[in-house]
Write an enzyme that holds these catalytic residues in place. Structure first.
Site, mmCIF file in Angstrom:
data_model
loop_
_atom_site.group_PDB
_atom_site.id
_atom_site.type_symbol
_atom_site.label_atom_id
_atom_site.label_comp_id
_atom_site.label_asym_id
_atom_site.label_seq_id
_atom_site.Cartn_x
_atom_site.Cartn_y
_atom_site.Cartn_z
ATOM 1 N N SER A 123 -52.826 14.827 -89.542
ATOM 2 C CA SER A 123 -52.059 14.252 -90.645
ATOM 3 C C SER A 123 -50.758 13.683 -90.097
ATOM 4 C CB SER A 123 -51.763 15.298 -91.715
ATOM 5 O OG SER A 123 -51.196 14.704 -92.860
ATOM 6 N N CYS B 140 -47.876 4.931 -92.243
ATOM 7 C CA CYS B 140 -47.045 3.859 -92.799
ATOM 8 C C CYS B 140 -45.672 3.791 -92.119
ATOM 9 C CB CYS B 140 -46.849 4.054 -94.300
ATOM 10 S SG CYS B 140 -48.391 3.969 -95.245
#
Length: 833
Positions: free
Chosen positions: A38, A42
């Protein structure tokens, strides 16, 4: 229940966490091919510049931390290589040890994401070419920056990732070029909205190559050459490929799962695949666009997170009747481009038109908050809506507040509100945060008026085509102030200021179509209402005003701003001033004028008045937030003769420094001197190769000397402007015969005025020109277009010779004798060839 999740990040990791919150007893296995389960994909571009200084900040959680908190069996560096749906097993391979194993499942979730598009372009395997999709990609880029210390960066692709990478290369100090195959960057935006971004990128000295594609790459010892389809060559020390992504569907396809029409994994409204025990999420799946009702690929983190939450609930549900449904995606997105935010939701105008949906579109320019409170910034907002008022989409571009307005409109679309409902939205207001009439309310007011017929509008594209094809068919009235009109206006426009319109109505013909415009549309609307009530039945207002028109119609690319042969690396001391307001250092004796928060014409008018009150030689520093002020002040200084010392922008505030010029001395017995004439106008009558060459060489020379150049092509000279591959429109027989016999384009001129040798002369001359490295006529013509020369085709000659507009190269204006005479009067040199 045993659940296997293939893929982490937004979809897979979110689903795993939700599953554990709902069921403490479920056995959950999370498989991730990469080393990180994870991470903030962005945020990756912002580590390049140091905006996010610590790489570890991009890691949302570690494998050990996720296992400890959620009691999930996490296996990174492990790839799912096949699915046996009948046996309900997944074969896994450890990428470090190459060991393979089989795991059974009760429910399976596919979250493989998307892969970067990497076409088989020759040379694409160069070690200087990178992609950016994950942490290892970022690490490779950062290692190259540290080791090779590049000076020149080229980004292929003008989407979200491409522009973010370009910005952060620039902020790091690299000279940066963006190459985009489409006519504009940011595909979800319409032309005129993307044009605002283009203008800002040009202000930031980003080199833009639009509507151009890479043909191949070629490595040299210390750099790579990027060869473009246009023939241009760009030198690069580092290249990032960001032309888009496609869903990773190999695992699903090999397992026999159904794929959709647009290439993603097909799922139903419950996000289940064609196998009821296998679900899919995120960038790999097709989803329904809520506005169009069509299936689409929308690779965004927000939708992936919401899908993961729904899937977790459904996978644990024993009864499919209790499944939750996913209602589709609007595609709401936002991007930071230097000082600007560009945000959108729903469909753009181009998509609506392609779908055949009857619609209207209007553009407004409003302040982010009350103009009298310091720091107000302009928001350009485009609203697209159906004839019944259904909101189809919106786009907003501005320094401040674009995100808030698009979020409001996205919520309105989701709730099924119409444009009339936007007028009634009660939004938080205080001068530092908004206006009593919020930009969303104003967009609603305009749309409501358009739909009820009390405001007839024309878009910039329709007006451009009208001025090109039938300029005398309408009255064009600029209702701005004389000062604004004197700086720049539309060709053929007359100036009647709004405040004097009523007493000057007699100057206009109520029987002839009339178009009014102002800077942003408001004064144009007020003028339109005056005209309609005075009996002008065919009147329209330019939506978005002159500001939108000029943004949309100016040259969008900014090619060749760098001398790639002589670029040295900028050191940090140079980077900071370039980010700031102005490059000219002036400290003592500077008067300051703060016009931030004012919309045009406020900034220019106040600048004009401030300069008038100053003495010759005095310095004025102006700070403005109107995005068009940078262009306007350059044009104003050029018109008035005052010295513009520098223009720059930082965080949406444009700073200009001006030195007042001394008034020109005019002898008492001479009167008022005529404006200096420094242009060159050439009439190209001949189609002979030698005469055309002479015309184009002289014109290029004049352009190089800084003159404004106009070439007026008439009769046989029109052949120079014809496209070699022009379409064949239906014509009368004589017109078609002319078209067949005449040469198509500068590259096919072979006749000489003397020593033609029955047609061989032209070919011999071309050979000599090639041997002596003389540019071809086509190359010289392209140089004129790139340099800003005006090419005018004679309308009368076109009619006589049966030549249609669509047969001419791009960038040609259509004009008549008045056009020629007007340009000739402004020129120091006029030649007939």
């Amino acid at each position: 229940m045993k659940i296997i999740i293939v893929g982490g990040v937004a979809g897979g990791a979110t689903a795993a966490a939700r599953l554990r919150r709902l069921d403490e007893k479920a056995e959950i296995v999370l498989i991730e091919r990469g080393p990180y389960i994870s991470f903030a994909n962005c945020g990756l571009p912002y580590h390049i510049s140091g905006a996010i200084p610590e790489r570890n900040k991009l890691l949302v959680t570690s494998e050990a931390g996720f296992e400890a908190r959620y009691h999930v069996d996490v296996r990174s560096r492990t790839e799912a290589i096949s699915i046996d749906r009948a046996a309900k097993t997944v074969t896994l391979r450890n990428l470090d040890s190459c060991e393979e194993m089989t795991e059974s499942y009760d429910r399976l979730l596919l979250s493989p994401g998307a892969e970067v598009l990497k076409p088989p372009t020759p040379g694409i395997g160069s070690p200087r070419i990178f992609t950016l999709r994950n942490i290892p990609d970022l690490d490779r880029i950062m290692a190259s920056l540290a080791e090779n210390k590049p000076r020149r960066a080229v980004v292929i692709g003008g989407g979200y990732i491409g522009l973010e990478v370009a910005e952060n290369f620039h902020e790091r100090g690299l000279f940066t070029t963006v190459v985009e195959g489409a006519p504009h960057v940011l595909a979800p935006f319409d032309d005129e909205m993307a044009a605002i971004v283009h203008a800002h990128m040009r202000d930031k000295e980003i080199e833009l190559h639009l509507d151009d594609k890479v043909e191949h790459f070629e490595d040299r010892p210390d750099h790579t050459i990027v060869f473009l389809a246009s023939g241009k060559r760009i030198q690069a020390d580092i290249v990032v490929l960001a032309i888009g992504v496609r869903p990773e569907v190999k695992l699903a396809r090999d397992a026999g799962l159904e794929l959709g029409a647009v290439g993603g994994i097909k799922v139903d409204e419950h996000l289940a695949t064609s196998d009821p025990d296998i679900f899919a999420v995120g960038d790999a799946i097709e989803v329904m666009n809520r506005v169009s009702g069509r299936m689409a690929l929308i690779p965004l983190a927000g939708p992936a997170n919401r899908q993961a939450r729904i899937i977790a609930d459904n996978m644990l549900s024993a009864d499919p009747a209790d499944y939750k449904s996913y209602g589709g995606t609007l595609g709401t997105a936002i991007l930071k481009v230097f000082d600007l935010a560009a945000a959108c939701t729903g469909l753009n105008e181009a998509a609506v038109k392609a779908l055949g949906i009857p619609y209207r579109a209007s553009i407004t320019h409003s302040g982010s908050h009350a103009s009298y409170y310091p720091g107000s910034q302009q928001i350009s907002l485009k609203l697209v809506y159906g004839l019944d008022g259904t909101i189809l989409g919106a786009q907003a571009v501005g320094v401040d507040g674009a995100d808030k307005r698009i979020d409001i409109i996205a919520t309105a679309i989701r709730a099924g509100l119409k444009v009339t409902d936007l007028t009634e939205l009660e939004l938080a207001y205080a001068p530092p945060f908004g206006s009593a009439k919020d930009p969303v309310n104003i967009a609603g007011y305009v749309a409501e008026n358009v739909l009820n017929g009390s405001h007839e509008i024309i878009g910039w594209r329709d007006l451009r085509d009208l001025l090109r094809d039938a300029p005398t068919s309408v009255q064009l009235v600029d209702v701005r102030t004389p000062e604004e009109f004197s700086i720049r206006t539309l060709p053929g426009a007359r100036n009647i200021e709004l405040d004097h319109l009523r007493e000057r109505l007699g100057e206009l013909d109520p029987k002839q179509p009339l178009i009014v415009f102002c800077q942003v549309g408001l004064r144009g609307y007020l003028a339109y209402r005056v005209l309609k009530q005075a009996g002008f039945k065919d009147a329209r207002n330019l939506t978005g005003g002159f500001k939108t028109y000029s943004w949309a119609t100016e040259k969008q690319s900014s090619t060749d701003i760098f001398d790639y042969e002589d670029i040295r690396r900028r050191d940090p001391s140079e980077v900071e001033p370039q980010k700031g307001s102005c490059r000219v250092g002036v400290t003592d004796g500077v008067q300051t004028l703060d016009v931030t928060g004012l919309q045009c014409p406020g900034p220019i008018l106040k600048t004009f008045r401030a300069i008038e009150a100053m003495e010759a030689g005095d310095l004025l520093e102006v700070r403005a937030s109107d995005p068009a002020f940078g262009r306007d002040i350059r044009a104003w200084a050029d018109k008035t003769g005052h010295q513009l010392l520098g223009v720059g922008t930082e965080k949406g505030v444009i700073t200009a420094r001006i030195r007042k010029a001394a008034p020109a001395l005019v002898p008492a017995d001479v009167g008022v001197a005529a404006a200096p004439r420094d242009g060159a106008t050439l009439v190209v009558f001949s189609g002979d190769l030698d005469k055309v060459m002479a015309s184009l060489i002289i014109a290029n020379g004049a352009l190089a000397m800084g003159s404004k150049v106009t070439l007026f092509f008439t009769f046989w000279g029109l052949n120079v402007l014809r496209k070699p591959d022009a379409p064949s429109p239906r014509k009368p027989m004589i017109d078609a015969a002319f078209g067949f016999m005449l040469p198509k384009g500068a590259g096919r001129l072979n006749r000489l005025s003397n020593m033609n040798f029955a047609g061989l002369g032209g070919r011999l001359m071309r050979k000599v020109m090639g041997d002596k490295h003389v540019d071809s006529p086509a190359s010289l013509l392209a140089s004129l277009v790139d340099g800003g020369a005006t090419l005018v085709a004679c309308q009368m000659s076109m009619d006589v010779m049966g030549i249609r507009r669509e047969e001419l190269i791009d960038g040609v204006e259509i004009g008549g004798v008045a056009t020629f005479l007007g340009r000739a009067q402004q020129s120091a040199t006029t030649l007939f060839i």
